[in-house]
Design a protein around this motif. Sequence first.
Motif, PDB file in Angstrom:
ATOM      1  N   ARG A 240      -4.540 -29.889   5.526  1.00 54.74           N
ATOM      2  CA  ARG A 240      -3.313 -29.271   6.037  1.00 54.74           C
ATOM      3  C   ARG A 240      -3.029 -29.638   7.489  1.00 54.74           C
ATOM      4  NH1 ARG A 240      -6.119 -25.683   3.051  1.00 54.74           N
ATOM      5  NH2 ARG A 240      -5.141 -24.828   1.169  1.00 54.74           N
ATOM      6  N   ASP A 241      -4.016 -30.221   8.149  1.00 52.92           N
ATOM      7  CA  ASP A 241      -3.835 -30.665   9.529  1.00 52.92           C
ATOM      8  C   ASP A 241      -3.276 -32.081   9.522  1.00 52.92           C
ATOM      9  OD1 ASP A 241      -3.974 -31.399  12.163  1.00 52.92           O
ATOM     10  OD2 ASP A 241      -6.147 -31.146  12.358  1.00 52.92           O
ATOM     11  N   GLU A 277      -2.770 -36.803  -2.059  1.00 51.80           N
ATOM     12  CA  GLU A 277      -2.799 -35.999  -3.277  1.00 51.80           C
ATOM     13  C   GLU A 277      -2.931 -34.513  -2.967  1.00 51.80           C
ATOM     14  OE1 GLU A 277      -2.507 -36.641  -6.769  1.00 51.80           O
ATOM     15  OE2 GLU A 277      -1.476 -38.279  -5.763  1.00 51.80           O
ATOM     16  N   ARG A 278      -3.845 -34.169  -2.042  1.00 53.33           N
ATOM     17  CA  ARG A 278      -4.030 -32.747  -1.699  1.00 53.33           C
ATOM     18  C   ARG A 278      -2.734 -32.168  -1.131  1.00 53.33           C
ATOM     19  NH1 ARG A 278      -8.143 -34.507  -3.492  1.00 53.33           N
ATOM     20  NH2 ARG A 278     -10.261 -33.721  -3.163  1.00 53.33           N
ATOM     21  N   ARG A 279      -2.078 -32.926  -0.255  1.00 46.83           N
ATOM     22  CA  ARG A 279      -0.858 -32.430   0.384  1.00 46.83           C
ATOM     23  C   ARG A 279       0.279 -32.293  -0.621  1.00 46.83           C
ATOM     24  NH1 ARG A 279      -2.096 -36.368   5.578  1.00 46.83           N
ATOM     25  NH2 ARG A 279      -3.419 -34.850   6.681  1.00 46.83           N
ATOM     26  N   GLU A 296      10.975 -27.497   5.818  1.00 54.55           N
ATOM     27  CA  GLU A 296      10.253 -27.645   7.078  1.00 54.55           C
ATOM     28  C   GLU A 296       8.929 -26.885   7.019  1.00 54.55           C
ATOM     29  OE1 GLU A 296      13.363 -26.852   6.752  1.00 54.55           O
ATOM     30  OE2 GLU A 296      14.584 -28.240   7.959  1.00 54.55           O
ATOM     31  N   GLY A 297       8.958 -25.679   6.449  1.00 56.98           N
ATOM     32  CA  GLY A 297       7.745 -24.882   6.328  1.00 56.98           C
ATOM     33  C   GLY A 297       6.760 -25.475   5.338  1.00 56.98           C
ATOM     34  N   ILE A 298       7.271 -26.037   4.242  1.00 65.19           N
ATOM     35  CA  ILE A 298       6.397 -26.656   3.251  1.00 65.19           C
ATOM     36  C   ILE A 298       5.717 -27.881   3.834  1.00 65.19           C
ATOM     37  CG2 ILE A 298       6.375 -27.903   1.056  1.00 65.19           C
ATOM     38  CD1 ILE A 298       8.511 -25.985   0.063  1.00 65.19           C
ATOM     39  N   ALA A 299       6.482 -28.711   4.536  1.00 68.04           N
ATOM     40  CA  ALA A 299       5.903 -29.903   5.151  1.00 68.04           C
ATOM     41  C   ALA A 299       4.805 -29.513   6.127  1.00 68.04           C
ATOM     42  CB  ALA A 299       6.990 -30.719   5.856  1.00 68.04           C
ATOM     43  N   ARG A 300       5.071 -28.512   6.938  1.00 75.88           N
ATOM     44  CA  ARG A 300       4.095 -28.071   7.940  1.00 75.88           C
ATOM     45  C   ARG A 300       2.859 -27.484   7.260  1.00 75.88           C
ATOM     46  NH1 ARG A 300       7.405 -25.570  10.619  1.00 75.88           N
ATOM     47  NH2 ARG A 300       7.172 -23.494   9.683  1.00 75.88           N
ATOM     48  N   SER A 301       3.043 -26.664   6.236  1.00 73.78           N
ATOM     49  CA  SER A 301       1.918 -26.017   5.558  1.00 73.78           C
ATOM     50  C   SER A 301       1.054 -27.015   4.799  1.00 73.78           C
ATOM     51  CB  SER A 301       2.426 -24.947   4.592  1.00 73.78           C
ATOM     52  OG  SER A 301       3.112 -23.926   5.275  1.00 73.78           O
TER      53      SER A 301
END
Length: 344
Positions: A240-241, A277-279, A296-301
């Motif tokens: 997620r980072d 794949e995880r993202r 925007e929130g999904i991309a960041r998360s």
Amino acid sequence: MNAPRYGLDPAVIEHWHRVNGPDGGLGPNRSRLARSGGRGGTAPYAEFVILEAENPDDFEQLLYWRPLSKIVAYSLLQTAVRTRRTSDQIRDHPSDFLIVAVQTLGGTTGRANGHEFRSGPGRLTITDSRLPYDLTTHGVSDSAGIWVPTEVLGGDIAAGATVPPTVPDTPLTRSCASLVSCLARDVAVGGADVDLDTELAAIEVVRAVLDQSEEPDRRPGDDPDVLRAVIVDLVDRNFRDPAFGATTLARHLHVSKRQLYRNLEELDMSLSEMLNERRLELARTLLAGPERVRLEGIARSAGFPSVATLRNRFRARYGVTPDDYRRVAEEDDVPEDRHVGSEA
């Protein structure tokens, strides 16, 4: 109550009970005793580990255990058995603990934490449940110890750094062995009252033992199964980072980027594909959820550096845009992975 007779000598069981002390002898907390035996006695552990008894018909195990706020204490007695934890079990049933234990009967050999494992009476051992292990006890053996969450043992270990299964024989190690065995018995069998400060103090002693080596081993060793498990675990923890990549992974493994890429090639693994794949899996889950999170929130998360990157990679992987996928999900007709769209 007359328990079935299996492979443990009643005299040995009586001695073990004397060493442990009477149930609830130190406090009112409920002591939990699990007794299993025979060919079906290994079944309760099947998801987490594979137990193979030397003599299946005579297999017998007595186990006291009790969870506390941070740690889990246990004391067990068992006939000869081989205990294995595989990469598949680690993936399907993750467990982020170091098992810190001491035996007084029998011996154990095998492989754990990517290293050879050899233990005898009175010796402190450490088994990392995040990594594959294969251990065999010889004859009747016992073990008393604590399960310590890796997250409370410091940044390196929490991030996946490994430790040898046996540590140098020093006064500190011997003191820790005595503390661990006494605490385990007092808590799991004696029902003693233990506050959080006591748990944290025990954790500090374990941490001190792990840090006492002049050159602590923080590498996952040469075992490819161990290395694969460590890499997968680190990716699962950090995908997620957006900044997590080869440089960060190499630092966690204490190897150069060149060595990291060589290892990944030998393991037939692609770091970029694993991260992608995880993202994407997390992005799909969020898109299909009822909360209707903004892109925007999904991309960041999910660990994507931008919405544009999310859109491009999502379409390349599934053949539809994130917006189109969300519309399908809202109609309660989400296709399976391979049928979302044509893969690029």
